[in-house]
Design a protein around this motif. Structure first.
Motif, PDB file in Angstrom:
ATOM      1  N   GLU A 140     -13.902  16.071 -34.618  1.00 51.76           N
ATOM      2  CA  GLU A 140     -14.628  15.397 -35.725  1.00 51.76           C
ATOM      3  C   GLU A 140     -15.183  13.966 -34.842  1.00 51.76           C
ATOM      4  O   GLU A 140     -16.489  13.653 -35.234  1.00 51.76           O
ATOM      5  N   GLU A 141     -14.440  13.433 -34.273  1.00 50.44           N
ATOM      6  CA  GLU A 141     -14.743  12.083 -33.571  1.00 50.44           C
ATOM      7  C   GLU A 141     -15.966  12.405 -32.807  1.00 50.44           C
ATOM      8  O   GLU A 141     -16.867  11.867 -32.649  1.00 50.44           O
ATOM      9  N   LYS A 148     -17.820  14.804 -32.875  1.00 47.46           N
ATOM     10  CA  LYS A 148     -19.056  15.327 -33.708  1.00 47.46           C
ATOM     11  C   LYS A 148     -19.824  14.093 -34.119  1.00 47.46           C
ATOM     12  O   LYS A 148     -20.945  14.057 -34.027  1.00 47.46           O
ATOM     13  N   ASN A 149     -19.093  13.231 -34.993  1.00 44.32           N
ATOM     14  CA  ASN A 149     -19.408  11.780 -35.235  1.00 44.32           C
ATOM     15  C   ASN A 149     -20.107  11.180 -34.374  1.00 44.32           C
ATOM     16  O   ASN A 149     -21.266  10.817 -34.611  1.00 44.32           O
ATOM     17  N   ASP A 150     -19.492  10.977 -33.233  1.00 44.05           N
ATOM     18  CA  ASP A 150     -20.420  10.276 -32.062  1.00 44.05           C
ATOM     19  C   ASP A 150     -21.528  11.005 -31.706  1.00 44.05           C
ATOM     20  O   ASP A 150     -22.502  10.345 -31.562  1.00 44.05           O
ATOM     21  N   SER A 169     -22.216   8.345 -40.132  1.00 42.48           N
ATOM     22  CA  SER A 169     -21.581   7.734 -38.948  1.00 42.48           C
ATOM     23  C   SER A 169     -20.809   6.299 -39.172  1.00 42.48           C
ATOM     24  O   SER A 169     -19.523   6.151 -38.752  1.00 42.48           O
ATOM     25  N   GLU A 212     -17.751   7.315 -41.620  1.00 42.17           N
ATOM     26  CA  GLU A 212     -16.738   7.907 -40.652  1.00 42.17           C
ATOM     27  C   GLU A 212     -16.102   6.820 -39.938  1.00 42.17           C
ATOM     28  O   GLU A 212     -14.878   6.859 -39.845  1.00 42.17           O
ATOM     29  N   SER A 213     -16.728   5.917 -39.295  1.00 40.89           N
ATOM     30  CA  SER A 213     -16.366   4.920 -38.270  1.00 40.89           C
ATOM     31  C   SER A 213     -15.701   3.890 -39.118  1.00 40.89           C
ATOM     32  O   SER A 213     -15.223   2.740 -38.429  1.00 40.89           O
ATOM     33  N   LYS A 265     -18.738  16.433 -47.885  1.00 39.14           N
ATOM     34  CA  LYS A 265     -19.696  16.066 -46.772  1.00 39.14           C
ATOM     35  C   LYS A 265     -20.501  17.503 -46.471  1.00 39.14           C
ATOM     36  O   LYS A 265     -19.783  18.838 -46.276  1.00 39.14           O
TER      37      LYS A 265
END
Ligand code: ADP
Length: 618
Positions: free
Chosen positions: A384-385, A387-389, A449, A452-453, A559
């Motif tokens: 997930e991280e 992907k978010n990145d 993003s 998420e972060s 989401k």
């Protein structure tokens, strides 16, 4: 012997005692009776004879006096009458000699009587009255008195004997009374004792059965009722023992099955790689699997007071939250997303666990425990991280060229680079629209993003509710006109101020109004309103569009979720971002929709005067 006979037998000693008493009484009475009869037979007859003889001799004497007095005829008649009476009674007496000395008295009487008769006969033969008188006074009177005295002696000896014997009978009766009483008492005591003994013997089987039943009730299925014999109770005891044996067998088998089921369940939960923790209804640990023991350091042996002692603080908080959620009757707990994951530092690095909890019900549907599973989502979270990145990087990298592209299209459309043909203008117009959509998408992805972060920042300031609505309407008026949908505001708007980050709430309105216009056909209407409610101010965006199927109403805030057949435009991120912004403001967001009738989206914001609720995310 059957029960009926045994009952009869238990009564028998008492009946026997009664019979003994009866027999003894009969014997005593007949003994006393025979004694009295003896007295009557032995003495009374002699007394009677003596009295009759006395009477007869006295009559004889008066007959002699009649003769002396010259009344010969009368005297002779009277003498003739009484002589045989005396003789008969003397014979009776001679045949009834019972007492010591009586024989001698009787013989004396016989002699006196014989003598008296001889003298009386001489009196009869005497020719003159004078001779008769002399004979009477000189001889006959003396003979008469001897006869009378002899008769009196017999009378006295028999009367004395009667008195003596009657005393003896009385004493015997008294003795017999005592004996009867003693026999009766002994018979009664013995009868009672034996009866009690027999009754107790008879009651032994029921009490053995009762005791055995009690023991079995306490769970001791090896107990048996020991009853000998062949009566109904012994049969009952045999049936009871058979039942107890079957119960013991059943318990052994059901215990075995239970044990097997328990072992299988333990093996099943131990085979899970994720920690599983089962709480009892009182909050203490009931079971934990292998993973929970190694990863969390838990053990079901831990004390009931502090079952989660020694567990990492963040994990303990989550476990306690899950436990109280389920045990308070709120049902199962499902995580909303990765944001619910709890971090656990281990020697191999940080690991993330997503908690899930479910109630344990007993057969009647009452909650008796809570099962908590901590799903290891470390790897998923990493993905997930990543992907978010990636999304953030791509969106970020898209921004600059997209801005240049939009600028270039804009300049071309403004004919800065030379005049355009109609066809060119049309193509450039389409390109600009796509650029705008791409821009909106990039903006959404960047917002995502940031969310998420945890980098989304809100600056809520007191803002008039009406201002928020009016600026949102103003922004979408042209778009609504273009779509042929009537965009209106329900008046009056409340004159309150809410705590809102103007730009972000504008974004929320933008998304809700944009969706409403998009999913409402021409001639439809979109109405905005605001009312003061318990939770602050409730804003609504209601449309008359196609509505949302019921099964998707919960999920549209997730989401990337889009209702199937929603058209090509859109990323499924708009409502998710709106929800995060509203939650960040400490408000709530939701939808009420009837498929085919339209949808009403609503969200709440706190008024400027309301204190911040606990747990707001900013
Ligand atoms: P999208 O970018 O797809 O619009 P959203 O998160 O904004 O993503 O919306 C999620 C889904 O919710 C949409 O795909 C759409 O099907 C549904 N939806 C949202 N608003 C409305 C509305 N006013 N009327 C009907 N459906 C709607």
């Amino acid at each position: 012997m059957n029960l009926y006979r045994k009952l009869l037998l238990a009564q028998a000693p008492l009946a026997l005692a009664l019979a003994i008493v009866g027999v003894v009484s009969v014997v005593v009475i007949s003994f006393l009776g025979s004694h009295s009869q003896t007295i009557l037979k032995d003495n009374y007859r002699s007394v009677l004879a003596a009295q009759r003889m006395k009477e007869a001799v006295e009559r004889m004497d008066s007959a002699a006096l009649f003769i002396v007095a010259g009344e010969r005829q009368k005297g002779v008649e009277q003498a003739e009458k009484n002589r045989p009476i005396f003789e008969a009674e003397l014979k009776v007496q001679e045949g009834n000699i019972t007492e010591a000395g009586e024989k001698e008295f009787t013989e004396g009487l016989r002699q006196a009587w014989t003598d008296y008769q001889a003298k009386f006969d001489r009196l009869l033969k005497g020719a003159t009255a004078e001779e008769a008188r002399q004979l009477y006074f000189s001889e006959l009177e003396g003979a008469f008195l001897r006869v009378k005295v002899s008769a009196d002696e017999i009378l006295a000896i028999n009367q004395d004997a009667m008195v003596r014997k009657s005393d003896a009978v009385r004493r015997t009766a008294e003795r017999m009374n005592t004996i009867t009483l003693i026999v009766a008492l002994i018979a009664l005591v013995l009868g009672l004792f034996i009866s009690t003994l027999l009754t107790r013997c008879m009651l032994q089987p029921p009490s053995a059965l009762s005791e055995a039943t009690h023991r079995i009730g306490e769970g001791n299925f090896d107990t048996r009722a020991h009853v000998r014999g062949s009566d109904e109770l012994a049969q009952l005891a045999r049936d009871f023992n058979a039942m107890a044996a079957r119960l013991a067998e059943y318990r052994k088998s059901s215990l075995g099955e239970l044990l097997q089921a328990h072992l299988s369940m333990q093996a099943a939960i131990d085979s899970l790689p994720d920690p599983v923790v089962i709480f009892a209804v009182g909050g203490e640990l009931q079971n934990v699997n292998q993973a929970a023991q190694t990863l969390l350091g838990l053990s079901s042996e831990t004390g009931a007071k502090e079952p989660l002692k020694g567990v990492d603080a963040s994990v303990r908080n989550v476990l306690e939250r899950m436990r109280s959620h389920v045990l308070s009757g709120k049902g199962a707990y499902h995580p909303r997303g990765f944001e619910d994951a709890v971090k656990l530092p281990t020697i191999l690095g940080d690991r993330y666990f997503l908690p899930r909890a479910a109630p344990v019900y007993e057969t009647r549907g009452v909650v008796v425990g809570a099962t908590v599973i901590l799903q290891d989502v470390t790897r998923l979270r990493r993905f997930e991280e990543l992907k978010n990145d990636l999304v953030a990087t791509v969106a970020h990298e898209f921004r600059t060229p997209l801005t240049s592209l939009r600028m270039a299209v804009h300049l071309c459309m403004e004919q800065v680079a030379g005049p355009l043909t109609d066809k060119q203008a049309e193509l450039l117009h389409a390109a600009r629209e796509d650029c705008d959509r791409l821009q909106a998408m990039v903006d959404d992805l960047l917002d995502l993003s940031r969310i998420e972060s945890g980098r989304i920042e809100l600056f809520p300031l007191p803002t008039a509710a009406s201002t928020l609505i009016e600026s949102a309407v103003e922004e979408h008026r042209a778009e609504a006109e273009e779509a042929g949908v009537k965009l209106s505001v329900d008046l009056p708007l409340p004159e309150v101020r809410v705590l809102a980050d103007h730009e972000r709430i504008g974004h929320v309105f933008s998304n809700l109004i944009g969706n409403a216009l998009r999913y409402t056909p021409k001639e439809g209407a979109v109405r905005l309103s605001a009312q003061v409610s318990d939770h602050g101010v409730r804003f609504t965006v209601a449309d008359t569009g196609k509505g949302i199927p019921r099964e998707y109403q919960e999920r549209i805030f997730e989401k990337f979720f889009r209702v199937p057949d929603s058209g090509p435009r859109g990323t499924g991120l708009g409502l998710y971002i709106a929800r995060e912004i509203i939650i960040g403001h400490g408000g709530e967001i939701g939808v009420e929709s009837e498929p085919g009738q339209g949808s009403t989206f609503w969200f709440t914001l706190r008024t400027a005067e309301q204190p911040a609720a606990k747990g707001d995310r900013r």
